[in-house]
Design an enzyme around this catalytic site. Structure first.
Site, PDB file in Angstrom:
ATOM      1  N   TYR A 125       5.764   4.740  -4.366  1.00 14.90           N
ATOM      2  CA  TYR A 125       5.375   4.676  -2.958  1.00 14.90           C
ATOM      3  C   TYR A 125       4.701   5.981  -2.570  1.00 14.90           C
ATOM      4  O   TYR A 125       3.697   5.990  -1.854  1.00 14.90           O
ATOM      5  CB  TYR A 125       6.607   4.437  -2.079  1.00 14.90           C
ATOM      6  N   CYS A 155       3.025  -6.223  -5.810  1.00 14.32           N
ATOM      7  CA  CYS A 155       3.853  -5.175  -5.217  1.00 14.32           C
ATOM      8  C   CYS A 155       5.071  -4.838  -6.081  1.00 14.32           C
ATOM      9  O   CYS A 155       5.681  -3.788  -5.891  1.00 14.32           O
ATOM     10  CB  CYS A 155       4.257  -5.548  -3.804  1.00 14.32           C
ATOM     11  N   GLU A 215       5.485  -7.869 -17.725  1.00 12.48           N
ATOM     12  CA  GLU A 215       4.193  -7.195 -17.840  1.00 12.48           C
ATOM     13  C   GLU A 215       4.230  -6.000 -18.802  1.00 12.48           C
ATOM     14  O   GLU A 215       3.206  -5.366 -19.024  1.00 12.48           O
ATOM     15  CB  GLU A 215       3.746  -6.698 -16.467  1.00 12.48           C
TER      16      GLU A 215
END
Length: 163
Positions: free
Chosen positions: A100, A129, A160
């Site tokens: 973030y 996200c 992933e």
């Protein structure tokens, strides 16, 4: 994220099974309007229209290959700031994460504002996200700090190759 947990599957054009759990699809005017992580006990239902069918097909294709693009139009939404955050998130390569704080520095904003924009993301998986983490670990996900949604985030990152 607006594309986060909801208590019931009402109003969805489809609720499909993905390896991490039920996933809701809403459409409007031939475009995808929202994608939503749903609680594990949510009932599934087949696509009610062509857009939902094509979205379900594209999502299953993404499960098979996380590099595969999502070929359907998305309904434009969000504030200008949210769209900037979502564009930054969309630029994170498959298998990588950003904090973030890293995103907030790139945007000239606060990490909390980036987190709020992540939580408002109506297109999870398409706008990945799950690739945004805290500087000290996994961080939250879909406006949750624990429970099944964090299990989903862990699954997505492993899928992933980022975890």
């Amino acid at each position: 994220m607006r594309g986060s947990a909801t208590p019931a599957a009402s109003g969805f054009d489809a609720v499909i099974a993905l390896p991490f759990g039920p996933f809701g699809i809403r459409s409007a005017g031939g475009a995808v309007a929202e994608l939503v992580f749903l609680p594990p006990d949510t009932a599934l239902h087949a696509p009610a229209n062509e857009t939902a069918r094509l979205a379900a097909e594209a999502l299953h294709g993404w499960i098979d290959d996380p590099e595969r693009p999502f070929p359907l139009p998305l309904l434009e939404c969000g504030t200008a700031f949210q769209r900037r955050v979502w564009a930054e998130i969309s630029a994170i390569p498959t298998g990588q994460t950003r904090s973030y704080g890293e995103l907030s520095a790139r945007l000239g904003s606060a990490a909390r504002a980036v987190g709020q924009a992540c939580g408002a993301n109506p297109y999870p998986l398409v706008v990945p996200c799950h690739r945004v983490t805290s500087s000290s670990g996994l961080g939250g996900f879909a406006n949750a700090s624990g429970g099944w949604l964090l299990d989903v985030k862990r699954w997505l990152l492993r899928h992933e190759g980022a975890a």
